[in-house]
Design a protein around this motif. Sequence first.
Motif, PDB file in Angstrom:
ATOM      1  N   CYS A 262     -20.464  26.010  -2.524  1.00  0.00           N
ATOM      2  CA  CYS A 262     -22.364  24.877  -2.745  1.00  0.00           C
ATOM      3  C   CYS A 262     -22.014  23.548  -2.260  1.00  0.00           C
ATOM      4  N   ASP A 264     -23.319  21.533   2.086  1.00  0.00           N
ATOM      5  CA  ASP A 264     -24.834  21.853   2.128  1.00  0.00           C
ATOM      6  C   ASP A 264     -24.471  22.721   3.815  1.00  0.00           C
ATOM      7  N   ARG A 275     -29.262  24.922   2.460  1.00  0.00           N
ATOM      8  CA  ARG A 275     -28.946  24.368   0.882  1.00  0.00           C
ATOM      9  C   ARG A 275     -29.005  22.711   1.844  1.00  0.00           C
ATOM     10  N   ARG A 282     -31.153  17.801  -4.028  1.00  0.00           N
ATOM     11  CA  ARG A 282     -30.893  19.477  -3.239  1.00  0.00           C
ATOM     12  C   ARG A 282     -31.941  19.745  -2.310  1.00  0.00           C
ATOM     13  N   ALA A 284     -34.039  23.760  -0.971  1.00  0.00           N
ATOM     14  CA  ALA A 284     -33.792  24.895  -0.184  1.00  0.00           C
ATOM     15  C   ALA A 284     -34.676  25.210   0.494  1.00  0.00           C
ATOM     16  N   ALA A 316     -30.096  23.844  -9.198  1.00  0.00           N
ATOM     17  CA  ALA A 316     -28.765  23.541  -8.995  1.00  0.00           C
ATOM     18  C   ALA A 316     -27.223  23.764  -9.501  1.00  0.00           C
ATOM     19  N   GLU A 319     -26.797  27.326  -9.675  1.00  0.00           N
ATOM     20  CA  GLU A 319     -26.446  28.166  -8.377  1.00  0.00           C
ATOM     21  C   GLU A 319     -25.401  28.421  -8.196  1.00  0.00           C
TER      22      GLU A 319
END
Length: 384
Positions: A262, A264, A275, A282, A284, A316, A319
Amino acid sequence: MDGEPAAGFGLYLHWPYCRAKCPYCDFNSHVAAGIDQHRWLAAYRSEIARLAAETGSRTLSTVFIGGGTPSLMAPELVAGLLEAVRAAWPMSNDPEITLEANPTSVESSRFRAYRDAGVNRVSVGLQALDDDALRLLGRQHCASEGRAAFALARQVFPRASFDLIYARQHQTAAAWRAELAAALALEPDHLSLYQLTIEDGTPFAARVAAGRMSGLPDDDRAAEMWDITQELCGAAGLPAYEISNHARPGHACRHNLIYWECGDFAGIGPGAHGRLTLNGSRLATEGHRDPAKWLQEVEARGNGESRRAALAPTEAAEERVLMGLRLADGIAIGRGSGPAGAINFGRADALEALGLLERAGDRLRVTPQGRLLLDRIIIELLAA
Ligand SMILES: C[S@@+](CC[C@H](N)C(=O)[O-])C[C@H]1O[C@@H](n2cnc3c(N)ncnc32)[C@H](O)[C@@H]1O
Ligand code: SF4
């Protein structure tokens, strides 16, 4: 630097075209005649400039050109793209720059030109080492072309990986054992091994629904093939570092690690996801899926995104669990924040008692026995 996650910063570029559509594939890939690659280069450059204006102070450590079939891109297009990328972001000392390639002889003849353009890693879609199986999968290459393409890839690029699909129609466990042993004899440093998934909306799904797809393995046979995969890859020194990905130590795909950890990444191209952590939130992002629409929007409005939304902290965190538990090392669960906020610890205890999950220090991971049940485990863990 906006408090972005530590996993690094990558760029994904999507090339949406293929020579033919494989009957199992639900990727955003299309067959089209008369593709104007100059127009595509201009559009990619425009999107690179737009995203660099937001993130240009960050050091880019990976670029992944995926598809579709990026090995249908003219080497000049890839060179132009990578030139724009280098002008837009400072690059890390040793950036990983991957291109997905199909192994027809026409495409492998371009490998040297891609390397000269700056590509230093290829992922070759072998899919099978058996001609009948390749025909059933609707592939445009035979097994010997696949082997030759991978051998050339190993010579030309510092790093090369290949993909295989198993648990195919009429495939026995013994046949998979022999095919995987032959694949490992090609001495890859990295390989991606996927069980065939029947994706909704594909010709394979229609054949299954019509009862015309005989010989697909049942769950027991698929599980047996999974065990064979772990056994042979482990013995060859390429254990799974992610559910479907195997590598020698130090050869994991750094770009994909950014997804699973996770970090960027900017996403450019039709249907590409991104992302980005900007101003502490954050985001999407997603590009228009239809290639013609994406191109039109970039040219007319200077923006190919169809969606840009801030993820709620709970989304987040979820995820991070969903992606991170795919990794053999699992996730760090610091107290009270990050992914820990999304986890139902009562359920985690129960899964641990069943031997499906384990905690080591501050890390939570799925055990080898739990791996085949990953989707179910994640549903349990994220249950309110
Ligand atoms: C973006 S795709 C294809 C890249 C390249 N165009 C090719 O076909 O070799 C990445 C990989 O996903 C895998 N894949 C695609 N559809 C699949 C399915 N339905 N089941 C299992 N694996 C699949 C294939 O191994 C493929 O190489
Ligand atoms: S599997 Fe690869 S070549 Fe086949 S349709 Fe999908 S993206 Fe294209």
